[in-house]
Design an enzyme around this catalytic site. Sequence first.
Site, PDB file in Angstrom:
ATOM      1  N   ASP A 120     -12.026  58.564  25.788  1.00  0.00           N
ATOM      2  CA  ASP A 120     -12.793  57.592  25.562  1.00  0.00           C
ATOM      3  C   ASP A 120     -11.751  56.201  26.255  1.00  0.00           C
ATOM      4  O   ASP A 120     -10.767  56.044  25.839  1.00  0.00           O
ATOM      5  CB  ASP A 120     -13.164  57.023  24.327  1.00  0.00           C
ATOM      6  N   HIS A 128     -15.500  43.400  27.704  1.00  0.00           N
ATOM      7  CA  HIS A 128     -15.403  43.919  26.331  1.00  0.00           C
ATOM      8  C   HIS A 128     -14.053  43.678  25.828  1.00  0.00           C
ATOM      9  O   HIS A 128     -13.842  43.114  24.823  1.00  0.00           O
ATOM     10  CB  HIS A 128     -15.683  45.424  26.379  1.00  0.00           C
ATOM     11  N   GLU A 164     -21.360  51.305  20.034  1.00  0.00           N
ATOM     12  CA  GLU A 164     -20.611  50.729  21.410  1.00  0.00           C
ATOM     13  C   GLU A 164     -21.595  51.601  22.558  1.00  0.00           C
ATOM     14  O   GLU A 164     -21.755  52.728  22.653  1.00  0.00           O
ATOM     15  CB  GLU A 164     -19.310  51.579  21.456  1.00  0.00           C
ATOM     16  N   GLU A 198     -22.212  52.756  25.941  1.00  0.00           N
ATOM     17  CA  GLU A 198     -21.070  53.681  26.852  1.00  0.00           C
ATOM     18  C   GLU A 198     -21.926  54.304  27.872  1.00  0.00           C
ATOM     19  O   GLU A 198     -23.114  54.737  27.200  1.00  0.00           O
ATOM     20  CB  GLU A 198     -20.034  54.199  26.108  1.00  0.00           C
ATOM     21  N   ASP A 227     -20.604  55.427  21.241  1.00  0.00           N
ATOM     22  CA  ASP A 227     -19.310  55.595  20.442  1.00  0.00           C
ATOM     23  C   ASP A 227     -19.362  54.775  19.123  1.00  0.00           C
ATOM     24  O   ASP A 227     -18.829  53.611  19.034  1.00  0.00           O
ATOM     25  CB  ASP A 227     -18.180  55.319  21.354  1.00  0.00           C
ATOM     26  N   ARG A 251     -15.716  49.066  12.421  1.00  0.00           N
ATOM     27  CA  ARG A 251     -14.604  47.850  12.553  1.00  0.00           C
ATOM     28  C   ARG A 251     -13.781  47.625  11.624  1.00  0.00           C
ATOM     29  O   ARG A 251     -12.585  47.329  11.859  1.00  0.00           O
ATOM     30  CB  ARG A 251     -15.402  46.828  12.827  1.00  0.00           C
ATOM     31  N   GLN A 292     -11.263  50.532  11.645  1.00  0.00           N
ATOM     32  CA  GLN A 292     -10.570  50.455  12.976  1.00  0.00           C
ATOM     33  C   GLN A 292      -9.332  48.917  12.808  1.00  0.00           C
ATOM     34  O   GLN A 292      -8.118  49.470  13.312  1.00  0.00           O
ATOM     35  CB  GLN A 292     -11.480  49.921  14.004  1.00  0.00           C
ATOM     36  N   LYS A 304     -13.371  56.112  14.646  1.00  0.00           N
ATOM     37  CA  LYS A 304     -14.216  56.696  15.896  1.00  0.00           C
ATOM     38  C   LYS A 304     -14.755  57.973  15.682  1.00  0.00           C
ATOM     39  O   LYS A 304     -15.625  58.205  16.156  1.00  0.00           O
ATOM     40  CB  LYS A 304     -13.660  56.409  17.106  1.00  0.00           C
ATOM     41  N   THR A 336     -20.042  60.721  17.836  1.00  0.00           N
ATOM     42  CA  THR A 336     -20.325  60.127  18.760  1.00  0.00           C
ATOM     43  C   THR A 336     -21.635  60.824  19.723  1.00  0.00           C
ATOM     44  O   THR A 336     -21.555  61.995  19.305  1.00  0.00           O
ATOM     45  CB  THR A 336     -19.119  60.611  19.962  1.00  0.00           C
ATOM     46  N   GLU A 387     -19.165  42.114  19.305  1.00  0.00           N
ATOM     47  CA  GLU A 387     -19.400  41.238  20.265  1.00  0.00           C
ATOM     48  C   GLU A 387     -20.416  40.221  20.020  1.00  0.00           C
ATOM     49  O   GLU A 387     -20.495  39.008  20.036  1.00  0.00           O
ATOM     50  CB  GLU A 387     -19.220  41.794  21.470  1.00  0.00           C
TER      51      GLU A 387
HETATM   52 MN    MN Z   1     -15.474  53.172  22.759  1.00  0.00          MN
END
Ligand code: MN
Length: 443
Positions: free
Chosen positions: A141, A148, A213, A215, A247, A251, A254, A267, A271, A388
């Site tokens: 990834d 971002h 996420e 993507e 994804d 948080r 992470q 993560k 997915t 975000e």
């Molecule tokens: Mn990602």
Amino acid sequence: MIYSINATHDPALESWVESANAPECEFPIQNLPFGIFQRVGSPEAPRGGVAIGSQVLDVGAVARDELMEGRAWGPALACSSSELNTLMSMGPDAWSPLRARLSHLLSTRASAEDRQKLKNHLAPMSEIEMLLPARIGDYSDFYASLHHATNVGKMLRPDQPLLPNYKFVPIGYHGRSSSVVLSGTPIRRPRGQSRPDPDRPPKFGPTQSLDFELEVGFFVGSGNRMGEPIGIDKAEEHLFGICLLNDWSARDLQAWEYQPLGPFLAKSFGTTISPWIVTLEALEPFRAPAFARPAEDPAPLPYLNSPQQMAHGAFDVSLEVLLSSRAMREANVAPVELCRSNLRDLYWTPGQLLAHHASNGCNLRPGDLLGSGTVSGPATESRGSLLERTWRGTQPITLPTGESRRFLEDGDEVIFRGYCGRSGFARIGLGECRGIVESAPAP
Ligand code: MN
């Protein structure tokens, strides 16, 4: 360029499969995306098909019925498999003739005899289920959106949002392929270690900040031998096509685990990808210039720089995120839009990402999956994650039911959609990528 605009992109082309000609159809004859399907409740093995309108065409069966010819034979027969890896390994010289032949057979130009034969190999989407399109050996990834990276950086390091390497090296990490699942698969809230209060010891439990996420996934076609990099102008020859990719990210896990080696368990719990792979050739009309780098930005290093990539290496793909909470579904409230962005806004092109991945001699294999990284644009509404969108939970979003969201709650369904539209060409869709959040496993 590998592909040119040809008869398969002709906006006037119509299919005798009527549903493919509807104005809002995601799978008109100009699209022809590949996937793996199986008839629901049938003992028949899963196999490769292309989407046409509301139907799926069994491509291997078409070949066995002697409807293929020339260079389309081999790749069509490769679709008889329960995974598309063999088709992917064959390269543009096989994919392109197959697309041309399928386009002809499904068009109103096909003979009555051929249409009659083909009808035996069509199944309505309502009678099939989709499976993972390929055996995904490896999943990596990237972090290719400057917007971002800047947004996330501002939250973590207000004094230095963008690290000095960002504009030189496409940042990425090795993901986990075992937990890549198909759209519709529920995602269980992961448990893990976090340290929300730096003055107290870390704790273990269900994540309190589950996120998506937005993507795009790039499927590797033919691979490269270990030790043999792929040149920037050859990179796209190794890209089979694209899908939507979520994804899922925890948080809090992470933030605690990411230093010094990057994301790990935050993560790898899941997915999600959409079932249909839109080929690079189908995307040809939607090419765009690479990100317009401001004059003060460095030029890409030579191994990532090519006039071709800078002029046409990006793709104009509109992306959307929708959210539907359990209460919204119970009240029959339509999913609410959270984000709208575009793949064209990435700082690095798909070709640059692939060339970079192989630049050290790392061997990519057919069916490997590369994620773009969260596709965020410059506007608030174009931020492709809740991190975000709610600015780390400080600006919650209010749903139509009055519920508030900082991060995902159990029962929330996240829906991605994608499409390409350009005047003078038929609009094509990527389909959907969905997943419902389930509660964490009992301790
Ligand atoms: Mn990602």
